[in-house]
Design an enzyme around this catalytic site. Structure first.
Site, PDB file in Angstrom:
ATOM      1  N   LEU A 102       0.834  -1.077  -0.043  1.00 53.04           N
ATOM      2  CA  LEU A 102       0.144   0.041   0.153  1.00 53.04           C
ATOM      3  C   LEU A 102       0.990   1.241   0.156  1.00 53.04           C
ATOM      4  O   LEU A 102       2.096   1.355   0.602  1.00 53.04           O
ATOM      5  CB  LEU A 102      -0.905  -0.102   1.413  1.00 53.04           C
ATOM      6  CG  LEU A 102      -2.036  -1.110   1.345  1.00 53.04           C
ATOM      7  CD1 LEU A 102      -2.612  -0.773   2.586  1.00 53.04           C
ATOM      8  CD2 LEU A 102      -2.929  -0.821   0.212  1.00 53.04           C
ATOM      9  N   ASP A 103       0.691   2.437  -0.754  1.00 55.65           N
ATOM     10  CA  ASP A 103       1.350   3.354  -0.890  1.00 55.65           C
ATOM     11  C   ASP A 103       1.524   3.882   0.682  1.00 55.65           C
ATOM     12  O   ASP A 103       0.627   3.745   1.387  1.00 55.65           O
ATOM     13  CB  ASP A 103       0.715   4.540  -1.547  1.00 55.65           C
ATOM     14  CG  ASP A 103       0.591   4.120  -3.069  1.00 55.65           C
ATOM     15  OD1 ASP A 103       1.264   3.185  -3.645  1.00 55.65           O
ATOM     16  OD2 ASP A 103      -0.360   4.552  -3.634  1.00 55.65           O
ATOM     17  N   LYS A 104       2.466   4.842   0.922  1.00 55.51           N
ATOM     18  CA  LYS A 104       2.957   5.232   2.180  1.00 55.51           C
ATOM     19  C   LYS A 104       1.808   6.186   2.688  1.00 55.51           C
ATOM     20  O   LYS A 104       1.385   6.080   3.985  1.00 55.51           O
ATOM     21  CB  LYS A 104       4.186   6.396   1.928  1.00 55.51           C
ATOM     22  CG  LYS A 104       4.520   7.079   3.255  1.00 55.51           C
ATOM     23  CD  LYS A 104       5.831   7.590   2.849  1.00 55.51           C
ATOM     24  CE  LYS A 104       6.492   8.419   4.367  1.00 55.51           C
ATOM     25  NZ  LYS A 104       7.365   9.166   4.129  1.00 55.51           N
ATOM     26  N   HIS A 190       0.679   2.912  -7.785  1.00 49.97           N
ATOM     27  CA  HIS A 190       0.024   3.865  -7.649  1.00 49.97           C
ATOM     28  C   HIS A 190      -1.436   3.659  -8.401  1.00 49.97           C
ATOM     29  O   HIS A 190      -1.931   4.599  -8.970  1.00 49.97           O
ATOM     30  CB  HIS A 190       0.403   5.344  -7.946  1.00 49.97           C
ATOM     31  CG  HIS A 190       1.607   5.713  -7.144  1.00 49.97           C
ATOM     32  ND1 HIS A 190       1.594   5.246  -5.471  1.00 49.97           N
ATOM     33  CD2 HIS A 190       2.587   6.238  -7.253  1.00 49.97           C
ATOM     34  CE1 HIS A 190       2.596   5.770  -5.011  1.00 49.97           C
ATOM     35  NE2 HIS A 190       3.149   6.604  -5.985  1.00 49.97           N
TER      36      HIS A 190
END
Length: 240
Positions: A102-104, A190
């Site tokens: 999962l993105d930051k 993303h």
């Protein structure tokens, strides 16, 4: 398996510490005191006791994490806290890793495990495993967007994404924001953010709710985790 490795795997201590405990005669195998660290044991069949307590070997571990923003989906990072850093000392294992990323700045469901085969099955594009997200989007999401997502389309860099299921939960026309849910079966870099950018909108909040048959336990606070139940694990393995 070597006895010192077995002791380390079952949480008695490091392999170095296990060797010291063995020398003290604190470990028995099938009723006999064993002091040699290199002794081979059957981790399933043999009865191994440490200080009067029988040890149970567990090969695979599965944790559901409610990932918070600001944490990296990795096992190590030089600058940022990782999802593995959120584990308590008694639960940490060197072989645990996040399944996918999962993105930051994305929150939500993340599975941590040391089961590489299950991870491969969940992430393989050929398996078509659903990943469901909730998002707040800057812009008014329309039925035209739903149709475009349903058929699949090209991102701004011409990369193609497969058909997905877009659902509109609510629209705030005054603030020009939409709350949506999106089900995709890919995991491009993303991807959710880039999909909305391609239709002229911006994701300002993103949370993963589900992966396959595994739903995020909403009782878990951000940064908290727990072991999967047998029912959850069985459901997850059905995605194979």
């Amino acid at each position: 398996m070597r006895l010192d490795k077995f002791l380390a795997e079952t949480g008695v201590g490091s392999r170095k510490e296990a060797k010291q405990l063995l020398k003290k005669g604190l470990v028995t195998v099938n009723g006999q005191v064993i002091k040699e660290a290199k002794t081979q044991v059957d981790e399933v069949q043999d009865i191994i006791v440490f200080s009067g307590e029988e040890l149970t070997y567990q090969e695979y571990y599965y944790y559901m994490l409610h990932k918070p923003q600001g944490v990296i989906s990795a096992t190590e990072d030089k600058w940022d806290q990782t999802v593995v850093d959120l584990l308590k000392d008694e639960d940490y294992r060197e072989d645990l890793f996040p399944v996918g990323r999962l993105d930051k700045d994305t929150e939500g469901l993340l599975l941590l495990t040391n089961d590489g085969q299950l991870a491969h099955q969940l992430l393989s594009p050929k398996k078509h495993v659903d990943k469901e997200y909730f998002a707040i989007v800057q812009g008014i999401v329309t039925t035209n967007d739903i149709r475009q997502f349903t058929t699949g389309f090209a991102l701004t860099n011409k990369e193609l994404v497969k058909p997905s299921e877009l659902m509109i939960d609510s629209v705030n026309e005054e603030e020009e924001q939409s709350e949506i849910r999106l089900i995709i079966q890919e995991g491009k870099f993303h991807q959710v953010k880039r999909m909305f950018e391609a239709v002229g909108k911006k994701v300002i909040y993103l949370k993963r709710l589900r992966m396959g048959n595994l739903w995020l336990d909403e009782e878990l606070e951000l940064g908290e985790y727990r072991a999967l139940t047998e029912k959850e694990l069985d459901g997850l393995k059905m995605n194979k």
